[in-house]
Design a protein around this motif. Structure first.
Motif, PDB file in Angstrom:
ATOM      1  N   PHE A  24      34.400  40.208  35.778  1.00 29.11           N
ATOM      2  CA  PHE A  24      33.402  39.967  37.099  1.00 29.11           C
ATOM      3  C   PHE A  24      33.130  41.413  37.548  1.00 29.11           C
ATOM      4  CE2 PHE A  24      33.260  39.524  41.608  1.00 29.11           C
ATOM      5  CZ  PHE A  24      31.885  38.842  41.866  1.00 29.11           C
ATOM      6  N   LEU A  25      34.030  42.143  37.811  1.00 35.81           N
ATOM      7  CA  LEU A  25      33.686  43.390  38.473  1.00 35.81           C
ATOM      8  C   LEU A  25      32.885  44.462  37.533  1.00 35.81           C
ATOM      9  CD1 LEU A  25      36.956  44.248  40.325  1.00 35.81           C
ATOM     10  CD2 LEU A  25      34.771  43.382  41.276  1.00 35.81           C
ATOM     11  N   ARG A  26      33.103  44.180  36.127  1.00 33.56           N
ATOM     12  CA  ARG A  26      32.346  44.785  35.197  1.00 33.56           C
ATOM     13  C   ARG A  26      30.828  44.523  35.220  1.00 33.56           C
ATOM     14  NH1 ARG A  26      33.161  47.548  30.577  1.00 33.56           N
ATOM     15  NH2 ARG A  26      31.800  45.880  29.588  1.00 33.56           N
ATOM     16  N   ALA A  27      30.735  43.093  35.478  1.00 36.20           N
ATOM     17  CA  ALA A  27      29.457  42.591  35.397  1.00 36.20           C
ATOM     18  C   ALA A  27      28.532  42.776  36.648  1.00 36.20           C
ATOM     19  CB  ALA A  27      29.422  41.048  35.418  1.00 36.20           C
ATOM     20  N   TYR A  28      29.217  42.909  37.859  1.00 33.89           N
ATOM     21  CA  TYR A  28      28.606  42.983  38.970  1.00 33.89           C
ATOM     22  C   TYR A  28      28.446  44.717  39.419  1.00 33.89           C
ATOM     23  CZ  TYR A  28      28.101  38.167  40.383  1.00 33.89           C
ATOM     24  OH  TYR A  28      27.688  36.929  40.551  1.00 33.89           O
ATOM     25  N   LYS A  29      29.063  45.557  38.699  1.00 41.12           N
ATOM     26  CA  LYS A  29      29.042  47.081  39.018  1.00 41.12           C
ATOM     27  C   LYS A  29      27.356  47.224  38.553  1.00 41.12           C
ATOM     28  CE  LYS A  29      33.264  49.270  38.017  1.00 41.12           C
ATOM     29  NZ  LYS A  29      34.199  50.110  37.002  1.00 41.12           N
ATOM     30  N   SER A  75      25.161  39.578  60.961  1.00 37.70           N
ATOM     31  CA  SER A  75      25.674  38.364  61.224  1.00 37.70           C
ATOM     32  C   SER A  75      26.180  37.800  59.950  1.00 37.70           C
ATOM     33  CB  SER A  75      24.751  37.192  61.974  1.00 37.70           C
ATOM     34  OG  SER A  75      24.177  37.587  63.080  1.00 37.70           O
ATOM     35  N   LEU A  76      25.526  38.025  58.861  1.00 35.99           N
ATOM     36  CA  LEU A  76      25.835  37.557  57.440  1.00 35.99           C
ATOM     37  C   LEU A  76      27.177  38.431  57.212  1.00 35.99           C
ATOM     38  CD1 LEU A  76      22.830  36.725  55.504  1.00 35.99           C
ATOM     39  CD2 LEU A  76      24.537  35.123  55.843  1.00 35.99           C
ATOM     40  N   ILE A  77      27.010  39.487  57.206  1.00 40.54           N
ATOM     41  CA  ILE A  77      28.148  40.446  56.864  1.00 40.54           C
ATOM     42  C   ILE A  77      29.489  40.173  57.706  1.00 40.54           C
ATOM     43  CG2 ILE A  77      28.921  42.888  56.926  1.00 40.54           C
ATOM     44  CD1 ILE A  77      26.027  43.679  56.214  1.00 40.54           C
ATOM     45  N   ILE A  78      29.398  40.066  58.994  1.00 45.09           N
ATOM     46  CA  ILE A  78      30.442  39.618  59.706  1.00 45.09           C
ATOM     47  C   ILE A  78      31.258  38.382  59.419  1.00 45.09           C
ATOM     48  CG2 ILE A  78      31.364  39.054  62.089  1.00 45.09           C
ATOM     49  CD1 ILE A  78      29.092  40.911  63.054  1.00 45.09           C
ATOM     50  N   PHE A  79      30.332  37.459  59.068  1.00 44.09           N
ATOM     51  CA  PHE A  79      30.951  36.111  58.804  1.00 44.09           C
ATOM     52  C   PHE A  79      30.776  35.555  57.295  1.00 44.09           C
ATOM     53  CE2 PHE A  79      29.350  35.841  63.111  1.00 44.09           C
ATOM     54  CZ  PHE A  79      30.570  35.516  63.928  1.00 44.09           C
ATOM     55  N   TRP A  80      30.613  36.661  56.618  1.00 42.70           N
ATOM     56  CA  TRP A  80      30.593  36.465  55.111  1.00 42.70           C
ATOM     57  C   TRP A  80      31.571  35.738  54.335  1.00 42.70           C
ATOM     58  CZ3 TRP A  80      26.906  34.968  52.444  1.00 42.70           C
ATOM     59  CH2 TRP A  80      26.775  34.579  50.898  1.00 42.70           C
ATOM     60  N   PRO A  81      32.734  36.203  54.602  1.00 46.70           N
ATOM     61  CA  PRO A  81      33.871  35.238  53.900  1.00 46.70           C
ATOM     62  C   PRO A  81      33.703  33.930  54.164  1.00 46.70           C
ATOM     63  CG  PRO A  81      34.822  37.607  54.816  1.00 46.70           C
ATOM     64  CD  PRO A  81      33.498  37.189  55.311  1.00 46.70           C
ATOM     65  N   MET A 169      37.413  34.062  46.369  1.00 46.84           N
ATOM     66  CA  MET A 169      37.940  35.611  46.292  1.00 46.84           C
ATOM     67  C   MET A 169      37.132  36.610  45.964  1.00 46.84           C
ATOM     68  SD  MET A 169      41.149  34.813  47.142  1.00 46.84           S
ATOM     69  CE  MET A 169      41.654  36.450  46.921  1.00 46.84           C
ATOM     70  N   SER A 170      35.841  36.273  45.537  1.00 45.68           N
ATOM     71  CA  SER A 170      34.940  37.261  45.005  1.00 45.68           C
ATOM     72  C   SER A 170      34.275  38.096  45.963  1.00 45.68           C
ATOM     73  CB  SER A 170      33.766  36.455  44.483  1.00 45.68           C
ATOM     74  OG  SER A 170      33.059  35.881  45.174  1.00 45.68           O
ATOM     75  N   PRO A 171      34.269  38.074  47.604  1.00 46.10           N
ATOM     76  CA  PRO A 171      33.932  39.083  48.180  1.00 46.10           C
ATOM     77  C   PRO A 171      34.874  40.333  48.344  1.00 46.10           C
ATOM     78  CG  PRO A 171      33.412  36.952  49.073  1.00 46.10           C
ATOM     79  CD  PRO A 171      34.236  36.574  47.895  1.00 46.10           C
ATOM     80  N   PHE A 172      36.078  39.829  48.223  1.00 50.16           N
ATOM     81  CA  PHE A 172      37.237  40.564  48.400  1.00 50.16           C
ATOM     82  C   PHE A 172      37.460  41.370  47.097  1.00 50.16           C
ATOM     83  CE2 PHE A 172      38.195  36.875  50.799  1.00 50.16           C
ATOM     84  CZ  PHE A 172      38.481  37.551  52.084  1.00 50.16           C
ATOM     85  N   SER A 187      28.289  38.259  46.180  1.00 52.72           N
ATOM     86  CA  SER A 187      29.108  37.215  45.860  1.00 52.72           C
ATOM     87  C   SER A 187      28.622  35.701  46.062  1.00 52.72           C
ATOM     88  CB  SER A 187      30.492  37.332  46.723  1.00 52.72           C
ATOM     89  OG  SER A 187      30.299  36.712  47.811  1.00 52.72           O
ATOM     90  N   TYR A 188      27.196  35.722  46.387  1.00 56.16           N
ATOM     91  CA  TYR A 188      26.741  34.391  46.676  1.00 56.16           C
ATOM     92  C   TYR A 188      26.587  33.674  45.363  1.00 56.16           C
ATOM     93  CZ  TYR A 188      22.103  36.071  44.709  1.00 56.16           C
ATOM     94  OH  TYR A 188      21.323  36.353  43.811  1.00 56.16           O
ATOM     95  N   SER A 189      26.427  34.391  44.147  1.00 57.15           N
ATOM     96  CA  SER A 189      25.979  33.917  42.862  1.00 57.15           C
ATOM     97  C   SER A 189      27.324  33.867  41.925  1.00 57.15           C
ATOM     98  CB  SER A 189      25.345  35.043  42.084  1.00 57.15           C
ATOM     99  OG  SER A 189      25.746  36.254  42.147  1.00 57.15           O
ATOM    100  N   SER A 190      28.565  34.028  42.656  1.00 54.29           N
ATOM    101  CA  SER A 190      29.670  34.357  41.873  1.00 54.29           C
ATOM    102  C   SER A 190      30.177  32.990  41.326  1.00 54.29           C
ATOM    103  CB  SER A 190      30.873  34.808  42.798  1.00 54.29           C
ATOM    104  OG  SER A 190      31.174  34.156  43.814  1.00 54.29           O
ATOM    105  N   PHE A 191      30.124  31.683  41.936  1.00 59.95           N
ATOM    106  CA  PHE A 191      30.512  30.470  41.625  1.00 59.95           C
ATOM    107  C   PHE A 191      29.896  30.362  40.253  1.00 59.95           C
ATOM    108  CE2 PHE A 191      30.134  26.087  40.851  1.00 59.95           C
ATOM    109  CZ  PHE A 191      31.552  25.513  41.046  1.00 59.95           C
ATOM    110  N   ASN A 192      28.329  30.327  40.268  1.00 58.56           N
ATOM    111  CA  ASN A 192      27.809  29.896  38.914  1.00 58.56           C
ATOM    112  C   ASN A 192      28.280  30.872  37.827  1.00 58.56           C
ATOM    113  OD1 ASN A 192      26.474  27.735  39.763  1.00 58.56           O
ATOM    114  ND2 ASN A 192      24.873  29.077  40.692  1.00 58.56           N
ATOM    115  N   TRP A 193      28.406  32.233  38.032  1.00 59.37           N
ATOM    116  CA  TRP A 193      28.859  33.224  37.026  1.00 59.37           C
ATOM    117  C   TRP A 193      30.109  32.881  36.409  1.00 59.37           C
ATOM    118  CZ3 TRP A 193      32.666  36.299  35.678  1.00 59.37           C
ATOM    119  CH2 TRP A 193      32.327  37.587  34.614  1.00 59.37           C
TER     120      TRP A 193
END
Length: 401
Positions: A24-29, A75-81, A169-172, A187-193
């Motif tokens: 996942f991290l290789r792909a998102y780099k 606001s998104l960043i603060i509450f993103w998790p 877990m992806s935002p972390f 990480s909004y796209s992480s589930f489908n990934w």
């Protein structure tokens, strides 16, 4: 003994999750790198006071409502998790419902096209007949036939549950590759990934084709265990753009020309044995200017080309028929204003292809296709506006002769 077995299970689960995390991290780099490059190139931090993910998709909307987007982003960043947990849960529920509704399907043994780029279907006609697809895989295919298959036709409930956990877990995970907090939103796209990767890696596929150059999908496909991987070019590369993660499993490339192939081999693909092929042009001219007049097509890409277009329009004769074909991503408001000063036909439809005497363009795949069709093409980066105007006069005289 029971404690030992439990510890073994926990250890195996940890190793499994770590393996998914690493890929996942290789792909998102590359996603992180691309967003950083565009933010820096556009100077968003200086212009807007903040950076954002996918800036090339929403830049025009942001510049019109800067204060709103700045407040929303913070606001998104603060509450993103918490938001990410909710989003992943919604996608998880949808996936369960799709899985219940969609029947199990089998993959064919031939050429499998992974349709995770909006441009892939348009590229098929540029390929030789023996490279055409035997089957398409899409995230969620609406076509219920043997030619098209959805990830939900192939996946399992176990994979859906695991994808949900990993996406939470992806935002972390993203914190380990970027110190920029706005990029955690990727990480909004992480589930489908995760769903796609976990599903496809369990399939027996011999040959795959795709058109994603370097993004999260490209690296995902590069990590599948298949015999043959074909990458099809859909857009142009820049010598200054060098993603950190290269595709190492690509065995065949279809590019527009040798220059683009060299870019791919130096910037995107790291495989000395990769076979190079070239795309053909399949432009179907559907707009035919008057043959008695000289005609020009400007291939536009705001905001890159607008200034040059204005400069050239001021220099050319009034008896020239001018067409401006806009880029589908950008709005046409600037050209509506420009119509008050100059005479030209605005083409804002993807499938509008005028058969003009001359094309003036930035480096674009459409310009390459016109050139392959035998048309005269002048590129902005090779000439000044005055030089282009002089070339127009010369070519215009040639037509009269």
């Amino acid at each position: 003994v029971e404690q030992f077995i439990l510890l073994q299970c926990i250890h195996q689960f940890y190793l499994l999750m770590t393996g998914y995390k690493e890929i996942f991290l290789r792909a998102y780099k590359n996603e992180v790198y691309a967003d950083s490059c565009f933010n820096d190139k556009a100077g968003l931090k200086q212009v807007l006071g903040f950076k954002m993910i996918k800036p090339y998709k929403v830049l025009n909307k942001v510049t019109a409502n800067t204060w709103f987007w700045k407040l929303s982003l913070k606001s998104l960043i603060i509450f993103w998790p918490l938001i990410n947990f909710f989003l992943s849960s919604v996608l998880f529920t949808r996936a369960i419902l799709y899985k219940l509704r969609m029947p199990k399907k089998d993959l064919k043994k031939g050429k499998i096209y992974l349709n995770f780029s909006s441009r892939l279907q348009a590229l098929v006609d540029k390929l030789p007949e023996n490279e055409r697809p035997d089957q398409w895989i899409e995230l969620n295919s609406s076509q219920n036939d043997d030619m098209h298959i959805s990830i939900y036709n192939l996946t399992s409930f176990k994979v859906i549950i695991r994808s949900w956990f990993l996406s939470i877990m992806s935002p972390f995970y993203l914190k380990s590759i970027s110190s920029e907090r706005y990029q955690f939103l990727l990480s909004y796209s992480s589930f489908n990934w995760f769903l796609t990767y976990d599903t496809l890696k369990r399939q027996k596929i011999k040959s795959i084709y795709y058109a994603n150059h370097y993004d999260r999908w490209a690296i995902l496909f590069d990590n599948l265990r298949v015999e043959s991987i074909t990458l099809i070019q859909h857009g142009l590369l820049s010598a200054e753009f060098s993603p950190p993660v290269k595709s190492v499993a690509v065995t065949k490339l279809f590019c527009y020309n040798k220059r683009e192939a060299d870019y791919f081999l130096s910037l995107i693909v790291d495989n000395a044995k990769c076979v190079i092929n070239y795309l053909s042009s399949n432009i179907q001219f559907n707009i035919h200017p008057n043959k008695e007049t000289f005609s020009i097509l400007f291939i536009s890409c705001l905001p890159i080309t607008l200034t040059r277009e204005i400069e050239i329009l001021k220099l050319i004769d009034n008896d020239v028929s001018v067409y401006i074909k806009t880029h589908p991503v950008y709005p046409t408001k600037e050209y509506a204003d420009l119509l008050k000063q100059f005479s030209f036909k605005l083409l804002d439809q993807r499938d509008s292809f005028p058969n003009t005497d001359l094309i003036i363009s930035y480096n674009s795949t459409l310009a390459y296709e016109y050139e392959m069709s035998g048309k005269n093409v002048i590129y902005y980066d090779e000439h000044t506006s005055d030089e282009i105007a002089k070339n127009i006069t010369k070519i215009k005289k040639t037509k009269r002769i």
